[in-house]
Design an enzyme around this catalytic site. Sequence first.
Site, PDB file in Angstrom:
ATOM      1  CE  LYS A  10     -10.453  -3.597   3.645  1.00 14.67           C
ATOM      2  NZ  LYS A  10      -9.601  -4.699   4.155  1.00 14.67           N
ATOM      3  CD  GLU A  18      -2.930  -1.280   2.203  1.00 13.95           C
ATOM      4  OE1 GLU A  18      -2.918  -0.382   3.069  1.00 13.95           O
ATOM      5  OE2 GLU A  18      -3.731  -2.221   2.219  1.00 13.95           O
TER       6      GLU A  18
END
EC number: 4.2.1.11
Length: 430
Positions: free
Chosen positions: A340, A210
Amino acid sequence: MLNKPEVPIEAIEAREILDSRGKPTVEAEVRLETGAVGMAQVPSGASTGTFEAHELRDGDPSRYGGKGVTIAVRNIHEKIAPSILDMDAFDQVSVDLKMIQRDGTPNKKELGANAILAVSLATAKAAAAELDIPLYRYLGGPLSNVLPVPMMNVLNGGAHADNNVDFQEFMIMPIGADSFREALRWGAEVFACLSSVLKERKLLSGVGDEGGYAPNLGSNQEALDLLMEAIDKAGYKAGEQIALAMDVASSEFYKDGQYIYDGSAHSPQEFIDYLDKLVSQYPIVSIEDGLAEEDWDNWKILTDQLGSRIQLVGDDLLVTNPTRLQKAIDMGVANSILIKLNQIGTLTETLETIDLATRNKYRSVISHRSGETEDTTIADLAVATRAGQIKTGSLCRSERVAKYNRLLRIEDELGDRAVYAAKIGLGPKA
């Protein structure tokens, strides 16, 4: 969503593409009879909850180590498209429900959540394109003007990095900024100073999935100390201007009823007390997945002990699932949910989950996955739902920065109407 005369879906195309980790994922295009087109790409996770919707992979070891998605793509062409062609693109609920019914399983394992979600999002984008309005405006209406506080993952560990740090993410949150643009600048400056701090200590490393640095450190506490030093070096006040947040991802080190970290095993209460100690020592305002996904009774203890002081986010615990969220609400477990899209598999179900959270005074954090693409849907979703927080990685890697840049453009589009969430109490619980 806005009302509009029916515009039928005319064609759907799908293909196998690559995500930010070089693994296959699904891209879908939905074309309407008017010529409007929407395109969407779906992400995938590294640290995944057991109860997430099913991500369909080929399992053929001769292609991408079994990670191919040609079956999901074929399902779009041969099963999903025939089911929803000629349906009204503005009737998102009916389109999503039709795909859910066509799948016929509780976790979308027949068609694949990756196939269903790609078409779901592409349909919404096509509808927005038909109206010639931004996606956030189409989904949220005229009151969509709140820019989220970013959770910037600048130090990586756990499943997101190849190092010896137990906790998965150490994040900074610019809670004292006046605008999203200012918040982004503050974060970028701290990230640059963190690089300098790591270099001085000969700890500078590559970045994790990330975009955060992934150095080998002696403890989780050392990671927090590095963030404090970087914030100070950048000229900001920790706790007042920039707060800390963590994704513990504790399911990853939970075994036989114990939590194994810093080289030894600990009871749930010992781990809760450890987290409590960290919150007392550092300006931590949010902890995600503080306990394992099925450790419900101890989650209740954690919430009772820390929930009035900080935000306790359920990710693996809740997996964007309204049934699990309702259980948490009934038990008084956690006070925030990570959202999500691919955990639940359709836009409609995602919006329903956010609505359930809001009605029960749970905060929502809109989130990316570790395997991302250049798709920026979550930026629009954060603004559309007035969620107030977004988690989309560090300040490098273009698949992360793309979401930040999209939010900058939205803020510019909104002009004087734009409001930074932290200014109106929609940031992390503090």
